[in-house]
Motif scaffolding. Structure first.
Motif, short mmCIF file in Angstrom:
data_model
loop_
_atom_site.label_atom_id
_atom_site.label_comp_id
_atom_site.label_asym_id
_atom_site.label_seq_id
_atom_site.Cartn_x
_atom_site.Cartn_y
_atom_site.Cartn_z
N VAL A 45 70.73 46.98 15.67
CA VAL A 45 71.88 47.14 16.55
C VAL A 45 72.21 48.61 16.75
N ARG A 46 72.25 49.39 15.67
CA ARG A 46 72.62 50.80 15.79
C ARG A 46 71.58 51.58 16.60
N THR A 47 70.30 51.26 16.39
CA THR A 47 69.25 51.97 17.13
C THR A 47 69.36 51.71 18.63
N GLY A 48 69.53 50.45 19.00
CA GLY A 48 69.66 50.11 20.41
C GLY A 48 70.91 50.71 21.02
N LEU A 49 72.01 50.67 20.28
CA LEU A 49 73.26 51.21 20.80
C LEU A 49 73.17 52.72 20.99
N GLU A 50 72.58 53.43 20.03
CA GLU A 50 72.48 54.88 20.14
C GLU A 50 71.63 55.29 21.34
N ARG A 51 70.59 54.51 21.61
CA ARG A 51 69.77 54.81 22.79
C ARG A 51 70.59 54.63 24.07
N GLY A 52 71.41 53.58 24.08
CA GLY A 52 72.26 53.33 25.24
C GLY A 52 73.31 54.42 25.40
N LEU A 53 73.91 54.82 24.30
CA LEU A 53 74.93 55.87 24.35
C LEU A 53 74.34 57.19 24.84
N THR A 54 73.09 57.45 24.45
CA THR A 54 72.43 58.67 24.91
C THR A 54 72.27 58.66 26.43
N LEU A 55 71.96 57.49 26.99
CA LEU A 55 71.83 57.36 28.45
C LEU A 55 73.17 57.64 29.14
N VAL A 56 74.24 57.11 28.57
CA VAL A 56 75.56 57.33 29.16
C VAL A 56 75.92 58.80 29.09
N ARG A 57 75.72 59.41 27.93
CA ARG A 57 76.10 60.82 27.74
C ARG A 57 75.29 61.75 28.64
N SER A 58 74.11 61.32 29.06
CA SER A 58 73.26 62.17 29.89
C SER A 58 73.76 62.25 31.32
#
Length: 292
Positions: A212-225
């Motif tokens: 869950v944390r790995t998938g979420l962090e990847r998603g958050l990185t997309l948003v922050r970009s």
């Protein structure tokens, strides 16, 4: 033998296939409210603000009047409307479809580069692109582009050509209003503090915390970009993706906590909190609705 008006014959043909029609008067707009509802006497056109259908005997409340009952369509209360009608419209949401209304050459070019191919219907200035599946409607989602489905009507211009595709996420994301500056009087929240997803809020999740944390962090990185634009739409997509991963879990999975993290990431790159929350909520609910 009674001769039916041409537009009524078209309407009955549509109704027989499950497409709810309604007549359009001069100007290609719906007929005005009936006497009972005139001047807001019915309480402000309630059927235009809820999921209908219209209960008035005559065509009233625009899209909400559209229906597939041949007895209603051929009733005396509708007769004069059909004889005055200049065109036929239909309620796309009631037919289970979404129409992307492309109103100029630039919008068409954008659609051909961006949207999945589907059934198209030529219009006076552009095309209607039809997708299987209903959703919330929104006008002017970008220059020359309207999304028409629930609580909207569309002029009937023929069945079109091509195979109709399923409603894609990129069309659903269009209705998430993208604003990188707050409306007057609204302050972008910094959302201090950060929600933390763990087993205390996800006692029914079948995934490991690492997954869950790995998938979420990847998603958050997309948003922050998305520091220039598009963070709200990206947040919608990430929320929907996360929710899809949990469709088979017995639950609860703590999606509200995950959603709060996505909202925080969007706010940090300039999306007003209210819009970020709406985008994430829509993303989570879209995935949950499909699961149902």
């Amino acid at each position: 033998m009674t001769v039916l008006p041409d537009h009524l014959r078209t309407a009955l043909s549509l109704a027989a296939t499950g497409v709810p029609p309604l007549p359009l008067r001069a100007g290609k707009v719906p007929f005005g409210n009936c006497r009972t509802c005139a001047d807001g006497a019915c309480g402000g056109r309630p059927n235009m603000k809820s999921a209908g259908p219209c209960q008035c005997p005559a065509p009233c409340h625009a899209w909400a009047a559209a229906n597939t009952d041949p007895r209603t369509l051929t009733s005396p209360a509708w007769e004069s409307s059909w004889r005055q009608a200049v065109a036929v419209a239909y309620h796309p949401g009631g037919a289970g479809v979404t129409v992307v209304d492309l109103d100029n050459a630039a919008a068409l070019a954008w659609a051909r580069e961006t949207l999945p191919a589907t059934r198209t219907v030529p219009t006076t200035r552009g095309e209607h692109w039809l997708y299987r599946g209903a959703m919330r409607s929104a006008n002017a989602v970008r220059s020359g582009v309207d999304v028409k489905s629930s609580m909207q009507y569309v002029r009937w211009l023929g069945s079109g050509t091509g195979r109709i595709a399923s409603l894609p996420d990129c069309v659903r994301a269009l209705v998430v209003k993208e604003e990188t500056t707050p409306a007057r009087g609204e302050v972008v929240s910094s959302l201090p503090g950060r929600a933390s997803w763990d087993r205390t809020v996800a006692t029914g999740c079948r995934h490991t915390e690492r997954f869950v944390r790995t998938g979420l962090e990847r998603g958050l990185t997309l948003v922050r970009s998305r520091t220039e634009s598009g963070a709200g739409s990206q947040a919608f997509g990430v929320a929907r993706f996360v929710a899809v991963q949990h469709q088979q879990c017995p639950g609860p999975c703590g999606l509200a906590v995950i959603g709060a993290e996505i909202v925080a990431a969007a706010v940090l790159v300039g999306v007003p909190e209210s819009y970020a929350r709406r985008a994430v909520t829509n993303g989570l609910q879209t995935a949950q609705g499909r699961a149902a």
